[in-house]
Design an enzyme around this catalytic site. Structure first.
Site, PDB file in Angstrom:
ATOM      1  N   CYS A   2       0.805  -1.216   0.000  1.00  0.00           N
ATOM      2  CA  CYS A   2       0.000   0.000   0.000  1.00  0.00           C
ATOM      3  C   CYS A   2       0.841   1.271   0.000  1.00  0.00           C
ATOM      4  CB  CYS A   2      -0.891  -0.001   1.236  1.00  0.00           C
ATOM      5  SG  CYS A   2      -1.920  -1.450   1.317  1.00  0.00           S
ATOM      6  N   ARG A  27       5.452  -0.096  -6.228  1.00  0.00           N
ATOM      7  CA  ARG A  27       5.339  -0.950  -5.042  1.00  0.00           C
ATOM      8  C   ARG A  27       4.256  -2.023  -5.231  1.00  0.00           C
ATOM      9  NH1 ARG A  27       7.853   1.468  -0.730  1.00  0.00           N
ATOM     10  NH2 ARG A  27       6.667   0.235   0.755  1.00  0.00           N
ATOM     11  N   TRP A  75      -2.863  -2.737  -1.802  1.00  0.00           N
ATOM     12  CA  TRP A  75      -2.464  -4.088  -2.168  1.00  0.00           C
ATOM     13  C   TRP A  75      -3.247  -4.990  -1.221  1.00  0.00           C
ATOM     14  CZ3 TRP A  75       1.282  -6.159  -5.602  1.00  0.00           C
ATOM     15  CH2 TRP A  75       1.644  -7.500  -5.371  1.00  0.00           C
ATOM     16  N   ASN A  99      -2.022   2.606   6.073  1.00  0.00           N
ATOM     17  CA  ASN A  99      -1.127   1.485   5.764  1.00  0.00           C
ATOM     18  C   ASN A  99      -0.839   0.746   7.055  1.00  0.00           C
ATOM     19  OD1 ASN A  99      -0.916   2.277   3.153  1.00  0.00           O
ATOM     20  ND2 ASN A  99       1.202   2.989   3.272  1.00  0.00           N
ATOM     21  N   GLY A 100      -0.656  -0.564   6.981  1.00  0.00           N
ATOM     22  CA  GLY A 100      -0.304  -1.336   8.185  1.00  0.00           C
ATOM     23  C   GLY A 100      -1.436  -2.272   8.563  1.00  0.00           C
ATOM     24  N   GLU A 478      19.363 -22.888  -3.294  1.00  0.00           N
ATOM     25  CA  GLU A 478      18.958 -21.502  -3.525  1.00  0.00           C
ATOM     26  C   GLU A 478      20.138 -20.539  -3.296  1.00  0.00           C
ATOM     27  OE1 GLU A 478      16.718 -20.042  -4.968  1.00  0.00           O
ATOM     28  OE2 GLU A 478      16.681 -18.016  -4.191  1.00  0.00           O
ATOM     29  N   LYS A 482      21.555 -18.026  -6.140  1.00  0.00           N
ATOM     30  CA  LYS A 482      21.678 -16.569  -5.959  1.00  0.00           C
ATOM     31  C   LYS A 482      23.072 -16.113  -6.350  1.00  0.00           C
ATOM     32  CE  LYS A 482      18.542 -15.454  -5.918  1.00  0.00           C
ATOM     33  NZ  LYS A 482      17.358 -16.230  -5.967  1.00  0.00           N
ATOM     34  N   GLU A 485      23.677 -16.330 -10.141  1.00  0.00           N
ATOM     35  CA  GLU A 485      22.915 -15.356 -10.930  1.00  0.00           C
ATOM     36  C   GLU A 485      23.565 -13.984 -10.955  1.00  0.00           C
ATOM     37  OE1 GLU A 485      18.963 -15.812  -8.952  1.00  0.00           O
ATOM     38  OE2 GLU A 485      18.242 -16.010 -10.997  1.00  0.00           O
ATOM     39  N   HIS A 501      30.236 -38.911  -2.280  1.00  0.00           N
ATOM     40  CA  HIS A 501      29.925 -39.796  -3.400  1.00  0.00           C
ATOM     41  C   HIS A 501      30.371 -39.213  -4.737  1.00  0.00           C
ATOM     42  CE1 HIS A 501      27.831 -42.454  -0.695  1.00  0.00           C
ATOM     43  NE2 HIS A 501      27.173 -41.410  -0.216  1.00  0.00           N
ATOM     44  N   LYS A 597      13.298 -11.176 -15.622  1.00  0.00           N
ATOM     45  CA  LYS A 597      12.499 -11.342 -14.400  1.00  0.00           C
ATOM     46  C   LYS A 597      11.366 -12.338 -14.622  1.00  0.00           C
ATOM     47  CE  LYS A 597      11.459 -10.421 -10.186  1.00  0.00           C
ATOM     48  NZ  LYS A 597      12.308 -11.149  -9.214  1.00  0.00           N
TER      49      LYS A 597
END
Ligand code: M6R
Length: 602
Positions: A2, A27, A75, A99-100, A478, A482, A485, A501, A597
């Site tokens: 928001c 946002r 949002w 907001n919140g 992951e 990162k 990338e 192994h 993206k």
């Protein structure tokens, strides 16, 4: 997420609000609205979808002369993205934006409803405006009523209120959500971040938690718990690009830092005192389901793998995970007792979307976990759970991953509740751990500084192995992704027990091993695996709460009773490590070479 704007003055309020909201578009939002008081008259407009819809709604309205005004992009969190749920929220003669999260809104709402107040929306925000009018009707003093209102609120908020009862004033309060006041001559602006007021205001005051007050005749009167207080303005930056990043160097860095905050949104209304609730799910989806298959790509595949450990361990439901691009061509055997879950940040990944279509053609029920409402994957699925991470701009996914994991953890408990495969005590301890997640995601200065210093030692070598066991194996995958990338260095994620192994043949001092060594899960087993590598002279960067004497470098995390809290804390360490290595190598952190993206080709 928001956004708030506000303005008091003689300029064209409609344009100031719409321009300001446009600056907050990045946002993410799904509805928007504005409210303006001029010559004692309240006017408001709301529209779902893009700001262009709100512009269209307001095209015949001209605002001129002195007035007060507030605007908001929403949002959706509490309640669907509908016009009724969009801000500003109306009482009888006042409007509010917020907001919140008002944590005690249910209590306040019931109290007001019992007294006869009618609510139009499903939001927590609407309680603010009704509370204000209740107190104002009692004492006829707007500021006293506003003060009484905010004293009743628990949780996080940044809020603006305008009222016909005192038409030339804006009331404001901040606690836990950002808000600032901009100044230019007699004009006063409000916003939830710098960008809407850059180029308009020249000076700014960043409100502190617990501060509230009002603006009248171009003058701000500010209070906190001790009473009225003075404040000093500072010069406002003129650099918009920098402001969008909230002062961070890169979007990825900003997104790493905001993970704690967005996690609250992900959990809101879902993690309740004694259970998990998903308004988007019902029992019917799980009827006759005996197993789960999850399909995804890249980072989303790693969250899927993490989820499979949780689902089998806690919900006791068999779970298989597939890379979408492989699944499409393997001629999979699909059974209609399988719930087909897709995970995607963008909701547009071609391979994942196609896998979903295949599953649907085979008659499977489908559920997607996604960050973008109305995306192709969401539209194609029978049900969708939104991760609520806000727009992610860095190509290397961080907060989207964190929120996917949280949704999977919540979903696990939701299914465990349905199947009665978890007892009350264990459920409570899972819920308690969940509530601590935002803390585990906090980035402290010493941690970031340490990773900045360490990063200079890891700019060469012939490769990285990120290793972990159990839940920490997908995290190792992951962490390696990162790093690959954004640093363009070779990195692999591996189960630590599997090193002997084969890959251990690579071990020498130029092989960098990032060892994820949680204390709450198989610590002794991982320790032995790392010792084996150390004995072959591999360079070890250990991440653990437990000091490890064979480590060449050591990042100490907190002891925690729940592995997921260790998981999230270690995730932040690996994200910052990748970021700092990339910065030192002079790479484009937010837009790494060859990557997009949203991958809409197979
Ligand atoms: O939008 P999706 O989550 O479906 O995207 C899948 C992958 O392309 C994505 O996770 C990719 O791996 C990211 N660049 C990871 O940082």
């Amino acid at each position: 997420m928001c956004g708030i704007v506000g303005y008091v003055g003689k300029k064209d309020k409609k344009e100031i609000l719409l321009d300001g909201l446009q600056e907050l578009e990045y946002r993410g939002y799904d509805s928007a609205g504005i409210a303006i008081i001029e010559e004692q008259k309240l006017k408001h407009f709301k529209a779902i979808g893009k700001l262009a819809n709100l512009r269209e709604r307001t095209k015949d309205y001209q605002s001129s002369g002195f007035g007060t005004s507030i605007g908001h992009t929403r949002w959706a969190t509490h309640g669907k993205p509908t016009e009724l749920n969009a801000h500003p929220h109306l009482g009888e003669y006042s409007f509010v934006v917020h907001n919140g999260i008002i944590e005690n809104y249910q209590i306040l709402k019931s109290e007001l409803q019992q007294e006869g107040t009618k609510f139009l929306s499903q939001t927590d925000t609407e309680t603010i405006v009704h509370l204000f009018e209740k107190y104002h009707n009692q004492n006829r003093d707007a500021f006293t009523a506003f003060t009484q209102t905010i004293q009743r609120l628990e949780g996080a908020y940044a809020t603006l209120l305008i009222t016909e009862a005192q038409a030339k004033t804006i009331f404001f309060a901040k606690n836990g959500s950002p808000m600032l006041i901009g100044f230019e001559g007699n004009d006063v602006y409000f916003a939830s971040s710098d960008t809407p007021i850059i180029g308009k205001a020249t000076e700014v005051y960043y409100l502190e938690d617990g501060e509230y007050g009002y603006v009248k005749d171009g003058k701000v009167t500010l209070f906190d718990a001790k009473g009225e207080k003075s404040f000093s303005k500072q010069t406002l930056t003129t650099n918009k690009a920098m402001a969008q990043k909230d002062g961070f160097r890169f979007f990825m860095e900003k997104e790493i830092y905001e993970q704690g905050e967005v996690m609250n949104d992900t959990m809101m209304g879902r993690v309740l005192d004694d259970r998990i609730e998903f308004e988007e799910l019902d029992n019917q989806l799980f009827e006759n389901i005996s197993n789960i298959k999850i399909c995804a790509c890249g980072t989303s595949y790693h969250s899927a793998l993490t989820g499979s450990y949780l689902l089998e361990r806690i919900a006791k439901i068999p779970c298989q995970v597939e890379i979408a691009s492989e699944f499409r061509y393997k001629e999979p055997l699909l059974r209609d007792d399988t719930l087909f879950i897709t995970i995607s940040q963008s909701g547009e990944t071609a391979d994942t979307l196609e896998a979903l279509k295949m599953a649907k053609r085979a008659g499977l029920k489908s559920l997607s976990i996604c960050n973008v409402d109305n995306s192709s994957i969401v539209r194609e699925s029978d049900r969708a759970i939104l991760t609520r991470a806000g727009i992610e701009k860095g190509v290397a996914s961080t907060k989207a991953f964190a929120t996917q994991i949280m949704v999977l953890w919540m979903l696990t408990l939701y299914i465990a509740q349905l199947k009665k495969s978890i007892d009350k005590e264990s459920l409570q301890s899972e819920l308690n751990a969940m509530r601590h997640t935002p803390k585990a995601l906090l980035v402290t200065n010493p941690l970031h500084e340490k990773l900045h210093r360490l990063s200079k030692r890891y700019l060469h070598g012939h490769g990285f192995f990120f290793i972990g066991r159990d839940l920490f194996f997908p995290l190792a995958l992951e962490g390696a992704l990162k790093l690959k990338e954004i640093s363009y260095l070779h990195a692999e994620g591996y189960p630590s027990g599997e090193m002997k192994h084969g890959p251990i043949a690579l071990a020498d001092s130029e092989l960098f091993t990032v060892a994820l060594m949680p204390k709450s899960l198989h610590y002794e087993k991982i320790k032995s695996n790392v010792e084996e590598l150390s004995a072959r002279d591999a360079t070890i960067l250990a991440i653990s709460p437990e000091p490890f004497e064979l480590a060449d470098d050591f990042v100490q995390t907190k002891y925690s009773s729940h592995p997921m809290l260790e998981f999230f804390e270690m995730m932040v360490v690996t994200q910052l490590l990748a970021l700092e290595i990339s910065v030192r190598l002079g790479n484009d952190v937010d837009m790494p070479r060859n990557l997009a993206k949203s991958v809409t080709v197979e």
